[in-house]
Design an enzyme around this catalytic site. Structure first.
Site, mmCIF file in Angstrom:
data_model
loop_
_atom_site.group_PDB
_atom_site.id
_atom_site.type_symbol
_atom_site.label_atom_id
_atom_site.label_comp_id
_atom_site.label_asym_id
_atom_site.label_seq_id
_atom_site.Cartn_x
_atom_site.Cartn_y
_atom_site.Cartn_z
ATOM 1 N N CYS A 292 74.186 26.857 47.259
ATOM 2 C CA CYS A 292 74.204 27.077 48.705
ATOM 3 C C CYS A 292 75.196 26.271 49.526
ATOM 4 O O CYS A 292 75.077 25.062 49.627
ATOM 5 C CB CYS A 292 72.841 26.707 49.262
ATOM 6 S SG CYS A 292 71.715 28.015 49.114
ATOM 7 N N GLU B 217 79.658 32.839 52.156
ATOM 8 C CA GLU B 217 79.800 32.872 50.695
ATOM 9 C C GLU B 217 78.825 33.858 50.081
ATOM 10 O O GLU B 217 77.743 34.088 50.609
ATOM 11 C CB GLU B 217 79.419 31.529 50.089
ATOM 12 C CG GLU B 217 79.905 30.335 50.812
ATOM 13 C CD GLU B 217 79.329 29.050 50.210
ATOM 14 O OE1 GLU B 217 79.858 28.005 50.535
ATOM 15 O OE2 GLU B 217 78.356 29.108 49.432
HETATM 16 N N1 SAH Z 1 66.655 29.403 53.537
HETATM 17 C C1 SAH Z 1 66.173 30.075 52.374
HETATM 18 C C2 SAH Z 1 67.274 30.675 51.576
HETATM 19 C C3 SAH Z 1 68.244 29.640 51.023
HETATM 20 S S1 SAH Z 1 68.065 29.664 49.327
HETATM 21 C C4 SAH Z 1 65.308 29.133 51.569
HETATM 22 O O1 SAH Z 1 65.216 27.969 51.911
HETATM 23 O O2 SAH Z 1 64.663 29.570 50.603
HETATM 24 C C5 SAH Z 1 67.524 28.111 48.918
HETATM 25 C C6 SAH Z 1 67.773 27.976 47.452
HETATM 26 O O3 SAH Z 1 69.104 27.511 47.223
HETATM 27 C C7 SAH Z 1 66.893 26.939 46.836
HETATM 28 O O4 SAH Z 1 65.590 27.389 46.569
HETATM 29 C C8 SAH Z 1 67.732 26.668 45.599
HETATM 30 O O5 SAH Z 1 67.528 27.709 44.698
HETATM 31 C C9 SAH Z 1 69.178 26.721 46.085
HETATM 32 N N2 SAH Z 1 69.752 25.390 46.417
HETATM 33 C C10 SAH Z 1 70.066 24.866 47.625
HETATM 34 N N3 SAH Z 1 70.522 23.599 47.517
HETATM 35 C C11 SAH Z 1 70.519 23.315 46.210
HETATM 36 C C12 SAH Z 1 70.862 22.156 45.445
HETATM 37 N N4 SAH Z 1 71.296 21.027 46.000
HETATM 38 N N5 SAH Z 1 70.693 22.224 44.110
HETATM 39 C C13 SAH Z 1 70.234 23.352 43.511
HETATM 40 N N6 SAH Z 1 69.897 24.459 44.171
HETATM 41 C C14 SAH Z 1 70.029 24.458 45.502
#
Ligand code: SAH
Length: 348
Positions: A338, A95
């Protein structure tokens, strides 16, 4: 010329392409023209590269191919956020997201198919890890998002889609060098953000790359026990060592680090947690916290706190002199966080 396996031309940096062209008996300067066709004009066939000689176009198409992504699904949110689901050559799904805001358009990129890290709030890890993306596939995401954004310009990139960028270090850095190059996609380093779950060796290596990119660290808890519960990677790279590595990164690069903190109801969003967080970061000028109210993910029982609790958490940090921003959620109506789209698509 050797007839061998066809190579993906986007795997090559400008320098490498120049060398390869020389070995063909062609001119090194043709590499710039080829870069411009692929990364600026977005063409997908050597035959379209009209300022190259016919014989060079022929030799290129015998040795190289220009790959692209197949679009499977496109969703547009009422706020303009667009989510794209792509199929790769091996049928893997990834995605990417386009997030328009005032004066900027941000592309959110995936770096792996699935994810190994199984953070408790994140949909990306639910079906496990499949493989790393190649630098070429990462660049293809950018080229697709660029085209899709037209007539506007894609101005910013965040490596915040599925996967852990620093667990796919070499491919990410190779892709960034091409994306950043004035001869490539020409997106400024300061407009590119890598987000990591806290892979310490990757942060240390990144500090020595001489790249002016932005670094975000997904923190999500300010105590060891809770962080391990939310992010299992904390067992391997504990908070204490992570913060030390971040301080070293800041000292070496003089660049600010953003700590991402997803607020999850009943888990990490109380005032006690805010207190712990402010203690961890207090007095640190080049640190910023970005609060993100969790998306609702039913499989994971993740939900955002009440609005008043979110504001109380933020205000506590402000009062204790922590730089803090509160992220406005985008694309909620299209499962834009994500891994959510890949997940719902796989269930259909
Ligand atoms: N593995 C890396 C890149 C993934 S980005 C990392 O952990 O940083 C991770 C980001 O995705 C989080 O910081 C948030 O911004 C978003 N994210 C993931 N799950 C989420 C959720 N349930 N609600 C809101 N944002 C989410």
């Amino acid at each position: 010329m050797l007839v061998g396996v066809m190579q993906d031309i986007k795997e090559l940096t400008l320098k490498e392409l120049e060398e390869t062209l020389k070995s063909f008996g062609a001119n090194a300067y043709n590499a710039r023209q080829i870069f411009s066709w692929i990364y600026k004009k977005g063409v997908s066939e050597f035959a379209q590269m009209s300022d190259l000689s016919q014989s060079l176009r022929d030799s290129l198409s015998k040795s190289f191919y220009i790959s692209g992504l197949a679009i499977v699904k496109k969703l547009k949110s009422s706020d303009g956020t667009q989510k794209l689901l792509f199929k790769l050559k091996d049928a893997s799904l990834i995605e990417a997201v386009i997030i328009p805001a005032k004066g900027r358009i941000t592309g959110c990129l995936s770096t792996q198919v699935g994810c190994k890290f199984a953070c408790r709030f994140c949909a990306s890890g639910i079906s496990g890890f499949k493989r790393n993306l190649t630098s070429s596939e990462i660049i293809e995401e950018v080229l697709y998002l660029k085209r899709e954004s037209l007539p506007e310009r894609l101005t910013h990139l965040v490596f915040m889609g599925t996967g852990e960028p620093l667990d796919n270090y070499n491919e990410i850095i190779r892709a960034i060098r091409i994306i950043n190059s004035p001869d490539g996609c020409n997106i400024g380093a300061r407009r590119i953000t890598i987000s990591t779950s806290g892979i310490i060796p990757g942060i240390q290596k990144l500090a020595g790359e001489g790249l002016q990119i932005e670094l975000s660290v997904s923190l999500h808890a300010a105590g060891e026990k809770l962080r391990t519960e939310i992010m299992p990677i904390n067992e391997k790279y504990p908070l204490k060592e992570l913060i030390a590595a971040c301080k070293e990164y800041v000292a070496k690069t003089n660049r600010q680090i953003t700590f991402e903190y997803i607020l999850i109801k009943g888990l990490n969003a109380g005032l006690k947690n805010a207190q712990e967080l402010s203690k961890l970061l207090s007095g640190w000028k080049l640190a910023k916290v970005n609060l993100i109210p969790s998306n609702l993910i039913s499989e994971l029982k993740a939900a955002p706190p009440e609005k008043k609790d979110i504001l109380a958490f933020r205000d506590y940090l402000i009062k204790h002199k922590v730089n803090v921003t509160l992220r406005k959620e985008r694309g909620e109506d299209i499962n834009a966080a994500c891994g959510q789209l890949r997940l719902t698509y796989a269930k259909e």
